[in-house]
Design an enzyme around this catalytic site. Structure first.
Site, PDB file in Angstrom:
ATOM      1  N   GLU A  33     -36.700   6.758  59.465  1.00 24.91           N
ATOM      2  CA  GLU A  33     -36.140   5.437  59.826  1.00 24.91           C
ATOM      3  C   GLU A  33     -35.875   5.316  61.318  1.00 24.91           C
ATOM      4  O   GLU A  33     -35.570   4.233  61.804  1.00 24.91           O
ATOM      5  CB  GLU A  33     -34.799   5.191  59.108  1.00 24.91           C
ATOM      6  CG  GLU A  33     -34.856   5.234  57.589  1.00 24.91           C
ATOM      7  CD  GLU A  33     -34.483   6.595  57.025  1.00 24.91           C
ATOM      8  OE1 GLU A  33     -34.848   7.629  57.619  1.00 24.91           O
ATOM      9  OE2 GLU A  33     -33.843   6.611  55.955  1.00 24.91           O
ATOM     10  N   THR A  78     -25.421  17.926  67.434  1.00 20.94           N
ATOM     11  CA  THR A  78     -26.720  18.531  67.745  1.00 20.94           C
ATOM     12  C   THR A  78     -26.625  19.296  69.068  1.00 20.94           C
ATOM     13  O   THR A  78     -25.990  18.818  70.018  1.00 20.94           O
ATOM     14  CB  THR A  78     -27.802  17.436  67.845  1.00 20.94           C
ATOM     15  OG1 THR A  78     -27.723  16.634  66.672  1.00 20.94           O
ATOM     16  CG2 THR A  78     -29.192  18.034  67.969  1.00 20.94           C
ATOM     17  N   THR A  79     -27.262  20.460  69.103  1.00 19.11           N
ATOM     18  CA  THR A  79     -27.229  21.289  70.321  1.00 19.11           C
ATOM     19  C   THR A  79     -28.579  21.175  71.055  1.00 19.11           C
ATOM     20  O   THR A  79     -29.467  20.452  70.611  1.00 19.11           O
ATOM     21  CB  THR A  79     -26.953  22.752  69.941  1.00 19.11           C
ATOM     22  OG1 THR A  79     -27.869  23.123  68.901  1.00 19.11           O
ATOM     23  CG2 THR A  79     -25.543  22.926  69.432  1.00 19.11           C
ATOM     24  N   HIS A 135     -25.314  36.260  59.999  1.00 17.42           N
ATOM     25  CA  HIS A 135     -25.836  34.947  59.604  1.00 17.42           C
ATOM     26  C   HIS A 135     -27.028  35.128  58.670  1.00 17.42           C
ATOM     27  O   HIS A 135     -27.596  36.217  58.589  1.00 17.42           O
ATOM     28  CB  HIS A 135     -26.267  34.135  60.835  1.00 17.42           C
ATOM     29  CG  HIS A 135     -25.120  33.546  61.595  1.00 17.42           C
ATOM     30  ND1 HIS A 135     -24.457  34.215  62.596  1.00 17.42           N
ATOM     31  CD2 HIS A 135     -24.501  32.336  61.489  1.00 17.42           C
ATOM     32  CE1 HIS A 135     -23.488  33.462  63.075  1.00 17.42           C
ATOM     33  NE2 HIS A 135     -23.494  32.311  62.426  1.00 17.42           N
ATOM     34  N   HIS A 136     -27.424  34.027  58.049  1.00 21.20           N
ATOM     35  CA  HIS A 136     -28.580  34.005  57.143  1.00 21.20           C
ATOM     36  C   HIS A 136     -29.874  34.400  57.884  1.00 21.20           C
ATOM     37  O   HIS A 136     -29.969  34.271  59.111  1.00 21.20           O
ATOM     38  CB  HIS A 136     -28.733  32.617  56.520  1.00 21.20           C
ATOM     39  CG  HIS A 136     -28.770  31.513  57.537  1.00 21.20           C
ATOM     40  ND1 HIS A 136     -29.930  31.101  58.137  1.00 21.20           N
ATOM     41  CD2 HIS A 136     -27.774  30.784  58.099  1.00 21.20           C
ATOM     42  CE1 HIS A 136     -29.652  30.151  59.005  1.00 21.20           C
ATOM     43  NE2 HIS A 136     -28.349  29.941  59.007  1.00 21.20           N
ATOM     44  N   LYS A 139     -31.743  32.093  60.643  1.00 18.79           N
ATOM     45  CA  LYS A 139     -31.185  31.742  61.953  1.00 18.79           C
ATOM     46  C   LYS A 139     -32.085  32.309  63.051  1.00 18.79           C
ATOM     47  O   LYS A 139     -32.414  33.490  63.058  1.00 18.79           O
ATOM     48  CB  LYS A 139     -29.754  32.276  62.094  1.00 18.79           C
ATOM     49  CG  LYS A 139     -29.093  31.802  63.386  1.00 18.79           C
ATOM     50  CD  LYS A 139     -27.603  32.108  63.388  1.00 18.79           C
ATOM     51  CE  LYS A 139     -26.955  31.747  64.704  1.00 18.79           C
ATOM     52  NZ  LYS A 139     -26.930  30.324  65.008  1.00 18.79           N
ATOM     53  N   GLY A 145     -24.243  31.443  69.171  1.00 14.76           N
ATOM     54  CA  GLY A 145     -23.471  30.755  70.213  1.00 14.76           C
ATOM     55  C   GLY A 145     -21.981  31.000  70.030  1.00 14.76           C
ATOM     56  O   GLY A 145     -21.236  31.136  71.012  1.00 14.76           O
ATOM     57  N   THR A 146     -21.532  31.080  68.765  1.00 16.35           N
ATOM     58  CA  THR A 146     -20.104  31.298  68.504  1.00 16.35           C
ATOM     59  C   THR A 146     -19.682  32.701  68.955  1.00 16.35           C
ATOM     60  O   THR A 146     -18.612  32.864  69.549  1.00 16.35           O
ATOM     61  CB  THR A 146     -19.809  31.086  67.000  1.00 16.35           C
ATOM     62  OG1 THR A 146     -20.242  29.764  66.661  1.00 16.35           O
ATOM     63  CG2 THR A 146     -18.334  31.230  66.687  1.00 16.35           C
TER      64      THR A 146
HETATM   65  N1  LIG Z   1     -21.826  21.216  66.319  1.00 17.83           N
HETATM   66  C1  LIG Z   1     -21.747  21.803  65.141  1.00 17.83           C
HETATM   67  O1  LIG Z   1     -20.663  22.074  64.615  1.00 17.83           O
HETATM   68  C2  LIG Z   1     -23.029  22.109  64.422  1.00 17.83           C
HETATM   69  C3  LIG Z   1     -23.009  22.654  63.134  1.00 17.83           C
HETATM   70  C4  LIG Z   1     -24.228  22.845  62.475  1.00 17.83           C
HETATM   71  C5  LIG Z   1     -25.422  22.503  63.101  1.00 17.83           C
HETATM   72  N2  LIG Z   1     -25.390  22.004  64.370  1.00 17.83           N
HETATM   73  C6  LIG Z   1     -26.594  21.520  65.066  1.00 17.83           C
HETATM   74  O2  LIG Z   1     -26.907  20.255  64.488  1.00 17.83           O
HETATM   75  C7  LIG Z   1     -28.320  20.067  64.470  1.00 17.83           C
HETATM   76  C8  LIG Z   1     -28.759  19.840  63.020  1.00 17.83           C
HETATM   77  O3  LIG Z   1     -28.508  20.993  62.273  1.00 17.83           O
HETATM   78  P1  LIG Z   1     -28.887  21.097  60.733  1.00 17.83           P
HETATM   79  O4  LIG Z   1     -28.644  22.501  60.360  1.00 17.83           O
HETATM   80  O5  LIG Z   1     -28.237  20.007  59.946  1.00 17.83           O
HETATM   81  O6  LIG Z   1     -30.477  20.859  60.832  1.00 17.83           O
HETATM   82  P2  LIG Z   1     -31.496  20.307  59.753  1.00 17.83           P
HETATM   83  O7  LIG Z   1     -31.089  20.676  58.364  1.00 17.83           O
HETATM   84  O8  LIG Z   1     -32.858  20.745  60.227  1.00 17.83           O
HETATM   85  O9  LIG Z   1     -31.392  18.718  59.877  1.00 17.83           O
HETATM   86  C9  LIG Z   1     -31.888  17.982  60.952  1.00 17.83           C
HETATM   87  C10 LIG Z   1     -32.231  16.591  60.450  1.00 17.83           C
HETATM   88  O10 LIG Z   1     -32.491  15.791  61.582  1.00 17.83           O
HETATM   89  C11 LIG Z   1     -33.212  14.674  61.123  1.00 17.83           C
HETATM   90  N3  LIG Z   1     -33.977  14.098  62.235  1.00 17.83           N
HETATM   91  C12 LIG Z   1     -34.988  14.637  62.960  1.00 17.83           C
HETATM   92  N4  LIG Z   1     -35.389  13.761  63.893  1.00 17.83           N
HETATM   93  C13 LIG Z   1     -34.603  12.655  63.765  1.00 17.83           C
HETATM   94  C14 LIG Z   1     -34.513  11.411  64.439  1.00 17.83           C
HETATM   95  N5  LIG Z   1     -35.324  11.108  65.461  1.00 17.83           N
HETATM   96  N6  LIG Z   1     -33.588  10.524  64.035  1.00 17.83           N
HETATM   97  C15 LIG Z   1     -32.764  10.788  63.009  1.00 17.83           C
HETATM   98  N7  LIG Z   1     -32.803  11.957  62.323  1.00 17.83           N
HETATM   99  C16 LIG Z   1     -33.721  12.871  62.705  1.00 17.83           C
HETATM  100  C17 LIG Z   1     -34.065  15.131  59.963  1.00 17.83           C
HETATM  101  O11 LIG Z   1     -33.739  14.174  58.982  1.00 17.83           O
HETATM  102  P3  LIG Z   1     -34.675  13.819  57.710  1.00 17.83           P
HETATM  103  O12 LIG Z   1     -34.410  14.929  56.760  1.00 17.83           O
HETATM  104  O13 LIG Z   1     -34.172  12.541  57.236  1.00 17.83           O
HETATM  105  O14 LIG Z   1     -36.078  13.815  58.225  1.00 17.83           O
HETATM  106  C18 LIG Z   1     -33.486  16.512  59.600  1.00 17.83           C
HETATM  107  O15 LIG Z   1     -33.141  16.600  58.249  1.00 17.83           O
HETATM  108  C19 LIG Z   1     -28.885  21.331  65.144  1.00 17.83           C
HETATM  109  O16 LIG Z   1     -29.040  21.082  66.525  1.00 17.83           O
HETATM  110  C20 LIG Z   1     -27.810  22.377  64.921  1.00 17.83           C
HETATM  111  O17 LIG Z   1     -27.820  23.393  65.912  1.00 17.83           O
HETATM  112  C21 LIG Z   1     -24.228  21.801  65.031  1.00 17.83           C
END
Ligand SMILES: NC(=O)c1ccc[n+]([C@@H]2O[C@H](COP(=O)([O-])OP(=O)(O)OC[C@H]3O[C@@H](n4cnc5c(N)ncnc54)[C@H](OP(=O)(O)O)[C@@H]3O)[C@@H](O)[C@H]2O)c1
Length: 232
Positions: A33, A78-79, A135-136, A139, A145-146
């Site tokens: 979307e 997101t990082t 971690h799993h 990773k 990072g933590t």
């Molecule tokens: N700050 C924190 O506390 C924290 C904690 C955990 C993870 N993170 C970070 O958060 C990010 C996501 O982690 P995750 O483990 O949830 O990854 P993930 O399971 O791979 O999920 C990422 C999602 O991003 C969506 N996506 C990709 N391109 C997009 C776009 N242009 N617009 C909207 N959605 C898009 C995809 O959605 P669809 O499935 O709909 O295609 C995908 O499912 C990573 O950078 C991770 O390092 C941060």
């Protein structure tokens, strides 16, 4: 609040769950979307109070630019974009919006940083220390990072008392489906101190992110969650 969630992956799907439990209206845009930020036009963002981003490094900067330029507040989990942090801070100030970011939105992890900071005093009393992180197997980065953040917290706390200091060594394990475990072990000839944070699920991240969005309501400015979580 009216929240727009970007990303319905592992963390995003939990953000949606927590936001619904906390009685927010939540709209979700995943990769399909949101091709070329299609979900982030001024029209689509009109009634949104805050956008929460848990997507991927390849698209997060474009998402941030679109939302901030439209004058919308954001919580970004997101990082992978921190090399651009100064430019984004300036953009947020220029558009007078609100922004909270963190590589870790877990309140428990931030509490653990405080505990590690207090424990650093041991290093001035004949203790040596080590950090272990588990971690799993999927990773990609090691050490986590933590773990690096824990190492820095202890380094900063120790340097306050002494200019002689070697960083605590970090040992990484990748096994099974471990969500994330961090241990600090401090050892003296007389005893051993164990500190451990063990994440049971990604829910801690999701709760922190939704609560950060609530905290941001009515505020302007660029904030790191480490300076915010105590006020939640
Ligand atoms: N700050 C924190 O506390 C924290 C904690 C955990 C993870 N993170 C970070 O958060 C990010 C996501 O982690 P995750 O483990 O949830 O990854 P993930 O399971 O791979 O999920 C990422 C999602 O991003 C969506 N996506 C990709 N391109 C997009 C776009 N242009 N617009 C909207 N959605 C898009 C995809 O959605 P669809 O499935 O709909 O295609 C995908 O499912 C990573 O950078 C991770 O390092 C941060």
């Amino acid at each position: 609040m009216n929240l727009l969630l970007l990303g319905r992956g592992k963390t995003g799907s939990l953000v949606a769950e927590v936001a619904a439990e906390r009685k927010h209206e939540i709209r979700i845009a995943g990769a399909k979307e949101n091709v070329s930020c299609a979900a982030l036009t001024t029209e689509r963002l009109r009634d949104i109070d805050c956008v929460i981003d848990f997507t991927a490094p390849h698209c997060v900067l474009a998402n941030i630019e679109a939302c901030v330029t439209a004058g919308k507040s954001m919580v970004v989990g997101t990082t992978g974009w921190y090399s651009e942090i100064d430019r984004i801070r300036a953009l947020v100030e220029q558009h007078d919006t609100g922004f909270v970011y963190s590589p870790n939105f877990s309140v428990g992890v931030h509490l653990f940083f405080d505990v590690a900071c207090a424990a650093a005093a041991a290093l001035r009393h004949d203790y040596s220390g080590q950090i272990f992180e588990r971690h799993h197997v999927h990773k990609k980065d090691a050490p986590s990072g933590t773990a690096i953040a824990i190492q820095k917290v202890i380094r900063d706390a120790s340097r306050r008392g002494s200019n002689q200091y070697d960083d605590l060594e970090i040992t990484s394990f990748r096994e099974g489906d471990v969500v994330g475990m961090h241990e600090v072990v401090l050892e003296s000839p007389a005893d051993r101190i164990y500190l451990c944070h063990d994440a049971k699920s990604r829910r801690g991240f999701a709760e922190g992110a939704v609560r950060a969005a609530e905290w941001l309501a009515g505020k302007k400015g660029f904030y790191d969650f480490k300076d915010v979580w105590r006020e939640l």
